[in-house]
Write an enzyme that holds these catalytic residues in place. Structure first.
Site, PDB file in Angstrom:
ATOM      1  N   ASP A 199       0.875  -1.187   0.095  1.00 23.65           N
ATOM      2  CA  ASP A 199      -0.006   0.161   0.130  1.00 23.65           C
ATOM      3  C   ASP A 199       0.915   1.176  -0.120  1.00 23.65           C
ATOM      4  OD1 ASP A 199      -2.240   1.486   0.066  1.00 23.65           O
ATOM      5  OD2 ASP A 199      -2.588   1.068   2.233  1.00 23.65           O
ATOM      6  N   ASN A 238     -10.367  -3.505  -6.571  1.00 26.15           N
ATOM      7  CA  ASN A 238      -9.432  -2.448  -7.696  1.00 26.15           C
ATOM      8  C   ASN A 238     -10.068  -1.924  -8.928  1.00 26.15           C
ATOM      9  OD1 ASN A 238      -6.262  -3.295  -6.306  1.00 26.15           O
ATOM     10  ND2 ASN A 238      -7.580  -2.049  -5.624  1.00 26.15           N
TER      11      ASN A 238
END
Length: 245
Positions: A25, A73
């Site tokens: 991340d 995503n």
């Protein structure tokens, strides 16, 4: 390039985790801090993948699982998704020879067959060419969501029970785990998330039941061998009780 320093010694026989997973991340924030487009952060994130997959092998980690693209995503802007898929193509093309030379087996978990036909072909080519590798295993989670994985496993077991092939009373943790995408991997020992966020984001929810969790502030493009070594040292210093004393 010198190898990273070994993980500090402890008296535990399992001081080095067999299976490490990372939620990678912070690519976007890394780019934003430098007034760069998000794709620049993703490109540096790919470099971090190369760096950390090598460092993990040097440190004795058998399996490294990386959360590359979640089933959620797809909600990102179309241009960003297209850029991510382009980086995946480049990674597969550029890394296959090193994976073969280093005896690294590539595994992909998630519904990768929902990707474009050319990417599916590339993934299946690399996984087949590295299938019999005897060294470490690199697992890439693509179009992966743990809740969907658990639902698929549940439906599969329900169908077996309905057909009479399996008794409902025979379903235990081992039978259920055999239906998961990670069924042929060692249990998850350590899960790391970068960038300071402290959530699992639908990643390996079943597998992480007794994994050690380490959250670091480092953005993924800046994650290096020293940061990985620190996380492994944190793991080595913990007492894993698995519900006992």
């Amino acid at each position: 390039m010198p190898k990273p320093a070994p993980v500090p010694y402890t008296d535990r026989t399992d001081a080095v985790p067999r299976h490490v997973a990372i939620i990678m991340d912070g690519n976007g924030r890394w780019a934003k801090k430098r007034h760069l487009p998000r794709i620049a952060g993703h490109k540096q994130g790919v470099e971090a993948v190369r760096r950390i997959s090598r460092a993990a092998r040097d440190m004795g980690v058998e399996v490294l699982t990386l959360y590359a693209f979640s089933s959620e995503n797809w909600r990102r802007p179309e241009a960003e998704v297209r850029d991510l898929m382009g980086l995946l193509r480049r990674f597969l093309k550029n890394e296959v020879e090193e994976l073969i030379a280093e005896e690294v087996r590539l595994r992909v978990i998630g519904d990768y067959r929902a990707l474009s036909d050319d990417l599916v072909a590339m993934i299946e080519d690399v996984t087949e060419r590295t299938r019999d590798a005897t060294g470490a295993t690199l697992v890439i989670a693509l179009n992966y969501g743990s809740q969907a994985e658990i639902l698929r496993a549940t439906r599969s077991l329900a169908e077996r029970v309905a057909s009479g092939a399996l008794s409902a009373q025979a379903i235990d943790e081992q039978v259920f785990e055999a239906e998961l995408a990670t069924h042929d991997l060692p249990p998850l020992d350590l899960l790391i998330r970068t960038s300071g966020e402290q959530r699992l984001s639908n990643f390996l929810l079943w597998q992480a039941a007794y994994a050690e969790l380490v959250f670091v502030d480092t953005l993924w493009p800046d994650f290096d061998a020293a940061t990985l070594g620190d996380a492994l040292a944190t793991y080595a210093g913990r007492h894993r009780r698995f519900g006992g004393l």
